[in-house]
Write a protein that holds these residues in place. Structure first.
Motif, short mmCIF file in Angstrom:
data_model
loop_
_atom_site.label_atom_id
_atom_site.label_comp_id
_atom_site.label_asym_id
_atom_site.label_seq_id
_atom_site.Cartn_x
_atom_site.Cartn_y
_atom_site.Cartn_z
N LEU A 181 38.96 35.68 -27.85
CA LEU A 181 40.49 35.07 -26.89
C LEU A 181 40.70 33.74 -27.16
CD1 LEU A 181 43.21 36.16 -24.91
CD2 LEU A 181 41.21 35.98 -23.31
N LEU A 182 39.52 32.57 -27.23
CA LEU A 182 39.28 31.58 -26.89
C LEU A 182 39.82 31.12 -28.46
CD1 LEU A 182 36.75 30.47 -25.12
CD2 LEU A 182 38.89 30.10 -24.44
N GLN A 183 39.57 31.95 -29.42
CA GLN A 183 39.79 31.33 -30.73
C GLN A 183 41.87 31.40 -31.27
OE1 GLN A 183 37.35 33.80 -33.41
NE2 GLN A 183 35.68 32.24 -33.43
N ALA A 184 42.16 32.66 -30.76
CA ALA A 184 43.34 33.07 -30.69
C ALA A 184 44.35 31.83 -30.02
CB ALA A 184 43.72 34.35 -30.24
N ALA A 185 43.18 31.16 -29.06
CA ALA A 185 43.94 30.19 -28.24
C ALA A 185 44.48 28.90 -28.76
CB ALA A 185 43.89 30.37 -26.86
N GLU A 186 43.35 29.02 -30.10
CA GLU A 186 42.92 27.01 -30.84
C GLU A 186 44.35 26.08 -30.62
OE1 GLU A 186 40.09 28.09 -33.40
OE2 GLU A 186 38.32 28.12 -31.68
N GLY A 187 45.39 26.83 -31.47
CA GLY A 187 46.27 25.69 -31.16
C GLY A 187 46.83 25.31 -30.58
N LYS A 188 46.39 25.61 -29.19
CA LYS A 188 47.24 25.04 -28.17
C LYS A 188 46.41 25.26 -27.32
CE LYS A 188 51.34 28.56 -29.08
NZ LYS A 188 52.02 29.73 -27.99
N PRO A 189 46.23 23.79 -26.37
CA PRO A 189 44.92 23.28 -26.46
C PRO A 189 44.76 23.15 -24.58
CG PRO A 189 45.29 21.54 -28.01
CD PRO A 189 46.47 22.38 -27.80
N PRO A 190 45.85 23.62 -24.18
CA PRO A 190 46.35 23.99 -22.57
C PRO A 190 45.70 25.01 -21.97
CG PRO A 190 48.22 22.47 -23.00
CD PRO A 190 48.04 22.64 -25.09
N LEU A 191 46.51 26.03 -23.27
CA LEU A 191 46.06 27.72 -23.29
C LEU A 191 45.16 27.88 -22.82
CD1 LEU A 191 46.50 30.80 -22.18
CD2 LEU A 191 47.18 30.48 -24.79
N TYR A 192 43.78 27.11 -23.69
CA TYR A 192 42.42 27.05 -24.37
C TYR A 192 42.49 26.63 -23.25
CZ TYR A 192 37.76 26.34 -27.20
OH TYR A 192 36.57 26.20 -27.06
N MET A 193 42.45 25.42 -22.65
CA MET A 193 41.23 25.04 -21.34
C MET A 193 41.53 25.59 -19.92
SD MET A 193 39.58 22.62 -21.12
CE MET A 193 38.16 23.27 -20.29
N ALA A 194 43.02 26.44 -20.26
CA ALA A 194 42.78 27.77 -18.69
C ALA A 194 42.31 28.55 -19.28
CB ALA A 194 44.81 27.31 -18.60
N GLY A 298 54.21 27.61 -14.68
CA GLY A 298 54.46 29.24 -12.88
C GLY A 298 53.64 29.71 -13.74
N ILE A 299 52.98 30.80 -13.22
CA ILE A 299 52.07 31.85 -13.74
C ILE A 299 52.95 32.71 -14.75
CG2 ILE A 299 53.02 33.97 -12.02
CD1 ILE A 299 49.42 33.99 -13.20
N HIS A 300 54.45 32.62 -14.33
CA HIS A 300 54.88 33.38 -15.68
C HIS A 300 54.79 32.60 -17.03
CE1 HIS A 300 56.61 35.77 -12.40
NE2 HIS A 300 57.25 35.56 -11.95
N GLN A 301 54.97 32.00 -17.20
CA GLN A 301 54.73 31.66 -18.61
C GLN A 301 53.32 31.19 -18.90
OE1 GLN A 301 53.15 28.23 -19.80
NE2 GLN A 301 54.32 27.71 -21.29
N TYR A 302 51.93 31.11 -18.53
CA TYR A 302 50.64 30.86 -18.54
C TYR A 302 50.95 32.76 -19.27
CZ TYR A 302 46.13 31.30 -18.00
OH TYR A 302 44.49 32.06 -18.54
N ALA A 303 50.79 33.60 -18.29
CA ALA A 303 50.63 35.08 -18.39
C ALA A 303 51.23 35.37 -19.59
CB ALA A 303 51.33 36.52 -17.44
N SER A 304 52.91 34.87 -20.20
CA SER A 304 53.13 35.26 -21.40
C SER A 304 52.06 34.52 -22.46
CB SER A 304 54.69 34.73 -21.40
OG SER A 304 55.71 35.29 -22.31
N ALA A 305 52.03 33.38 -22.58
CA ALA A 305 51.58 32.98 -23.31
C ALA A 305 49.96 33.95 -24.04
CB ALA A 305 51.20 31.59 -22.88
N PHE A 306 49.29 33.37 -22.71
CA PHE A 306 47.87 34.68 -22.12
C PHE A 306 48.28 36.16 -23.40
CE2 PHE A 306 44.77 37.30 -21.05
CZ PHE A 306 43.37 37.11 -20.54
N ARG A 307 48.89 36.65 -22.90
CA ARG A 307 49.51 37.85 -23.94
C ARG A 307 49.71 37.86 -25.65
NH1 ARG A 307 53.04 39.31 -19.98
NH2 ARG A 307 54.66 38.65 -20.70
N ARG A 308 50.48 36.88 -25.42
CA ARG A 308 51.10 36.54 -27.19
C ARG A 308 48.74 36.17 -27.63
NH1 ARG A 308 55.02 33.70 -25.11
NH2 ARG A 308 53.71 31.84 -24.97
N ALA A 309 47.63 35.30 -27.14
CA ALA A 309 46.83 35.03 -27.59
C ALA A 309 46.03 36.70 -27.14
CB ALA A 309 46.36 33.85 -26.98
N ALA A 310 46.32 37.62 -26.44
CA ALA A 310 45.21 38.49 -26.39
C ALA A 310 45.62 39.62 -27.26
CB ALA A 310 45.42 39.35 -24.89
N LEU A 311 47.17 39.83 -28.04
CA LEU A 311 47.23 40.66 -28.85
C LEU A 311 46.46 40.08 -29.47
CD1 LEU A 311 50.97 41.13 -27.95
CD2 LEU A 311 49.10 42.53 -27.70
#
Length: 384
Positions: A181-194, A298-311
């Motif tokens: 999950l963290l590797q999938a978010a590496e290109g987006k530092p804010p998402l990775y850190m969250a 907001g939570i919707h933006q974060y949840a959407s970004a998280f969902r893409r990383a999880a997929l």
């Protein structure tokens, strides 16, 4: 909006921007002047419900001779007593429930309701959750109506609509899934850190989204949860955590500190951050951790970004799964339930124990298996 004689009246006060409700209480015995009871309301619907309540309470016929509309009074009660006490997004749930109230009771009055009729109406509601919530709200509203002398009995007291507590299965990530999950978010530092903050601290998603640098003490390795983000109708705003237990300090590891320092350096040099109107280029103390331009998300933006990383990582999880994973790891490391409760910000230790019963069930099997070493008897058969 004039009423017939003795029924009271409503008018709109343009100066103060409110509706004024007025009901005659008769004439003063000494002066002979008419005595009126007045109240103000924010909306026309609230004013109509308030007029009916005042008319019944102070009108010359009294409560016994008046008919109180169920839907109008519950609407009035919710707007008067519930709305000021709840968050804006919680009030949205109340508004949805009040639509069911209006559809269910329409123009019915309390005098029309018997326990049988009310029970039948409640069972016609679409879901167990709606039935349960409507009965709770109706019961509270009627208690207030009894205090005000509008009705003599609470028709909701005998209604059974308890929603069964169905415990949701919680998702726990293993170390490999968390790494993917963290590797999938590496290109987006804010998402990775969250994601890393949730995984390593057990913070709620809205707590991470509300976290700013001035609430992180990198000298002593702890952070303070003092605000969260909320999102209503697409608008993001900050507010205090819901409970006192949620306002807490969380200590973190040295490795997480190293990641935070690297991330802060990235924020300082990122061009998008410098263009943000939220701060000057050299001022990062009050910046948000999870942000792409300096503004809170907001939570919707974060949840959407998280969902893409999880997929991308082939991991079935939501942001809240990181919190569950952290809590479970704490238990496996030997932390007590009380320590886990404080770290997670649960209001009580019973809530922590109830949430993580899966761990204690597994632990019970291991404890039982280990009890053989305490067995006081020697091996052998029974003899007569």
């Amino acid at each position: 909006m004039k009423r017939v004689n003795g029924e009271g009246s409503i008018y709109y006060d343009k100066t103060h921007g409110r509706y004024v409700v007025s009901v005659s209480m008769g004439r003063d015995a000494e002066t002979g002047k008419i005595v009126r009871k007045r109240k103000t309301a924010h909306s026309q619907a609230e004013a109509l419900a308030m007029l009916e309540a005042l008319r019944i309470k102070y009108g010359k016929h009294g409560a016994a001779g008046k008919r109180v509309k169920v839907a109008s009074y519950i609407q009035f009660y919710a707007e008067t007593f519930k709305k000021p006490q709840v968050r804006e997004n919680t009030w949205l749930n109340y508004e949805s429930l009040l639509k069911h109230v209006q559809r269910t009771f329409a123009d019915m009055c309390f005098q029309d309701l018997t326990v049988t009729v009310l029970q039948q109406l409640v069972y016609q509601l679409p879901t167990e959750n709606v039935r349960h919530r409507l009965v709770i709200l109706g019961r509270s509203a009627c208690r207030q109506a009894m205090i005000e002398g509008l009705i003599r009995e609470n028709p909701f007291e005998e209604i059974q609509a308890a929603a069964p507590r169905r415990k949701k299965a919680i998702t726990i990530l293993n170390k490999d899934e968390a790494l993917r999950l963290l590797q999938a978010a590496e290109g987006k530092p804010p998402l990775y850190m969250a994601i890393l903050l949730q995984y390593m601290t057990g913070m709620r998603a809205e707590e991470v989204l509300g976290l700013t640098w001035d609430r992180i003490d990198l000298d002593h390795n702890y952070l303070r949860v003092e605000q969260v983000t909320n999102q209503v109708h697409g608008q993001v705003f900050l507010e205090k955590p819901k409970t006192e237990a949620s306002r807490r300090s969380i200590f973190f590891s040295g490795k997480l500190k190293e990641k935070l320092l690297c991330y802060r350096e990235w924020q300082r040099t990122d061009k998008k951050m410098k263009l943000s109107g939220w701060r000057k280029p050299d001022e990062v103390a009050a910046d948000f951790i999870y942000t792409y331009d300096g503004s809170p998300k907001g939570i919707h933006q974060y949840a959407s970004a998280f969902r893409r990383a999880a997929l991308k990582a082939h991991v079935r999880a939501t942001p809240h799964a990181l919190r569950h994973t952290h809590a479970t790891q704490l238990f496996l490391s030997g932390w007590s339930a009380k320590d886990v409760q404080v770290r997670l910000g649960h209001s009580s230790v019973s809530m922590t124990l109830d949430t993580y019963t899966h761990y204690f069930a597994q632990r019970g099997e291991k404890v039982a298996a280990s009890l053989d070493v305490l067995f006081p008897c020697e091996e052998g058969k029974f003899s007569a």
